[in-house]
Motif scaffolding. Sequence first.
Motif, PDB file in Angstrom:
ATOM      1  N   LEU A  86      10.238  55.768   9.201  1.00  0.00           N
ATOM      2  CA  LEU A  86       9.326  54.790   9.792  1.00  0.00           C
ATOM      3  C   LEU A  86       9.374  53.534   8.939  1.00  0.00           C
ATOM      4  O   LEU A  86       9.088  53.589   7.748  1.00  0.00           O
ATOM      5  N   MET A  87       9.773  52.411   9.521  1.00  0.00           N
ATOM      6  CA  MET A  87       9.901  51.190   8.725  1.00  0.00           C
ATOM      7  C   MET A  87       8.982  50.117   9.282  1.00  0.00           C
ATOM      8  O   MET A  87       9.155  49.656  10.400  1.00  0.00           O
ATOM      9  N   ASP A  88       7.991  49.731   8.473  1.00  0.00           N
ATOM     10  CA  ASP A  88       7.010  48.741   8.908  1.00  0.00           C
ATOM     11  C   ASP A  88       7.414  47.368   8.384  1.00  0.00           C
ATOM     12  O   ASP A  88       7.211  47.055   7.226  1.00  0.00           O
ATOM     13  N   GLU A  89       8.016  46.574   9.232  1.00  0.00           N
ATOM     14  CA  GLU A  89       8.538  45.256   8.860  1.00  0.00           C
ATOM     15  C   GLU A  89       9.349  45.292   7.561  1.00  0.00           C
ATOM     16  O   GLU A  89       8.998  44.652   6.579  1.00  0.00           O
ATOM     17  N   PRO A  90      10.441  46.032   7.590  1.00  0.00           N
ATOM     18  CA  PRO A  90      11.190  46.233   6.345  1.00  0.00           C
ATOM     19  C   PRO A  90      11.938  44.991   5.890  1.00  0.00           C
ATOM     20  O   PRO A  90      12.442  44.970   4.773  1.00  0.00           O
TER      21      PRO A  90
END
Lengths: 253, 282
Positions: A172-176
Motif C-alpha cells: 500500500l503506497m500513500d503518495e510515495p
Amino acid sequence: MAEEAKIWTEGLNFFYGASQALHDINIKISPHNVTAFIGPSGCGKSTFLRCLNRMNETIVGTRIEGKVFIDGHDIYDRSVDVVDIRRRVGMVFQKSNPFPKSIFDNVAYGLRIGGLKDKDKLAEIVEKALIDAAIWDEVKDRLQESAMGLSGGQQQRLCIARALAVEPEVLLMDEPASALDPIATQRIEELIHQLKEKYTIVIVTHNMQQAARVSDITAFFYLGRIIEVDDTETIFTRPKLKQTEDYITGRFG
Amino acid sequence: MKKDTVETLGFNLFRLGSVLVVLILGFILFDIFYKGIGAISWEFLTAEPRMGMTEGGIFPAIVGTVYVTVITVLFAVPLGMFAAIYLNEYAPHGPLTRVIRLSIRNLSGVPSIVYGLFGVAIFVRTLHLGASVLSAGLTLGLLTLPWTITASEEALKTVPKSYRDGALALGATKWQAIRTNVLPYAVPGMLTGTILGLARAAGETAPILFTGAAFFLPFLPDSPFSQFMALPYHLYVLVTQHHDVGKVMPLAYGTALVLIALVVGLNLVAVIIRYHFRKKRG
Ligand SMILES: Nc1ncnc2c1ncn2[C@@H]1O[C@H](COP(=O)(O)OP(=O)(O)OP(=O)(O)O)[C@@H](O)[C@H]1O
Ligand SMILES: [Mg+2]
C-alpha cells in the motif's frame, strides 16, 4: 469474480468517533495489478488504505463495519493475527517516517523483528531493497549514518525500501512520490511496474498523469465514497460520471 | 499604552522574576557553603560522630543515605517505569485509567509525613520489616513513585506515534514496537525524571523518621534490616534536638553542605544523561 481478487471489501463503513469517513465501500483489487486511488484531499483515501492492513486500529476511538477479505479470509475475523496481516500487507505512509536509527537499521528493521539474524543475508536484502527503491547510489557510502540526515525525497525512498525489504504480498503506497524530483519519480514508477509481477499494489496519488501511467485500475473517491472504479484507460478517456470527468480534467469545484 | 511598551514591560517583569529566584537560591547556597566549608575535612567525611556528636564526622549518615537511596532506586525505578509503560501504551482509554492517572498526580502532592506514617503502618508493622533500611527505602520509594511514573509517561509521550506505527506496519508486535522503537528514545527522559524524584527523596526527613532512621548509631547498617543514620535526619537532630546547639552549628552546616552536594550531584547526573542522549539522537 470474487475468487480472483486478492482483496475485496463488502459494505465497509469507517468512523472516527461519531464522524463517518467511509461509506459503504465495495471494491475488488486484483493481484499482480496496480490499483490507483484518486480524489480530492480529505475524501478518505488514506483512511481506506489503513483499513487494508488494520493500521486504523492504532487510532483511538475508531470503528469499522463491514468486511475486508484478503485471499478469501476476513482480516477482521477474531481468529486472525494482526501481526501476520501487517507482514503480508506492507505500507508506505503518506508522511515519511524514518526511524532515528542508521539507514541500514531502518531497512533491516522489519527483517530483524521477523527474526533474521544472519549478517550477510541482512546486508544482501538491505542492498537489494535500497537498489529497488532507487536510493542505493546516494546512500551506499553512509549506511551507518542516521536516516534523519537524509533529504525529504531520500527519506521517502528509504521508507519504500524499508517496506520492500520484508517482501509483503500487498504493498500500500500513500503518495510515495510526493516529495520526489522527476528522475526519482520515474524510477519509482518503473519500480512499481516491476513489482506488480510479484505483488499486488495499491497507490494513492494526487498526480493524474502518474495514476494514468502506473495503474491498471483507478478508483475515484469523493466524500468517503467510491464514485467510480474502472480500468484506468476507461476512467481517463471516457468516464461514465460527470463528477469523475470534472475531477480528472481539473474542472472540479 | 503602545503595544511594544506593554511587551517591554512584560518582558522586564519576567526577567525580574527569574533574577529574584536565582538571587535567593544563590544566597541560600552561598550561605550554606560559606558556613559549612570550614567543617569539611577528610575526617568529617570518614569518621563517626564522637563526644555526643560535637566532634568527629558523619560517615554513618552518608553511608545510611546512600544505602537507603539504593533501595529506593531498586524498588521505585523498575516499578515506576513498568507502571508508566502500562498506563501509556496498554491501559484502555477509559474513565478508570483517567482516575488512576489523576490519583497518581495527586499522590505527588501528599505531604511526606503522611508517607512516613503509611510506611510505619505497612512496612514496619504489617509486613514486620521493622524500623530498617528496607522499610525506609520502600517508604521513600512510594514517595518517588508518582514522580517516576509521571516523568516516565511524559517521556513516552514525546516519542512520535509515527515510530510506533512504522514498526507495527512492518509486522512488529506491540511489545516489539515499544521495546525497539519507543523505549530507546524514551529511556533518557524517564531516567532524568526519575533521578530528580530520587534527589528529592534523598533529602527527605519525615518519611524515614519512624521507619528506620536512628538518632545515633556507633556502627554502620550491616543488613537491610538494620537501622541507619541518614544525612537529613542527622541535620535535623543537630539543629533542633541537640542540647548544645551553638557548638554543633558548624557541623550542621557541614552536614547540610554534604547533603546539598549529594542532591546537586544527582541532578548533574540527570543533566549529563540528557545531554549525552540528545547528542546521540542527533
Ligand atoms: N486520525 C483522525 N482522526 C479524526 N479524523 C480523521 C483522522 N484522520 C483522518 N480523518 C478525517 O477523515 C477524513 C478522510 O481523511 P483521509 O486522511 O483518509 O483523507 P485523504 O483522502 O487521504 O486526504 P489527503 O489526500 O489530503 O491525504 C477527513 O475528513 C479527515 O479529516
Ligand atoms: Mg491521505
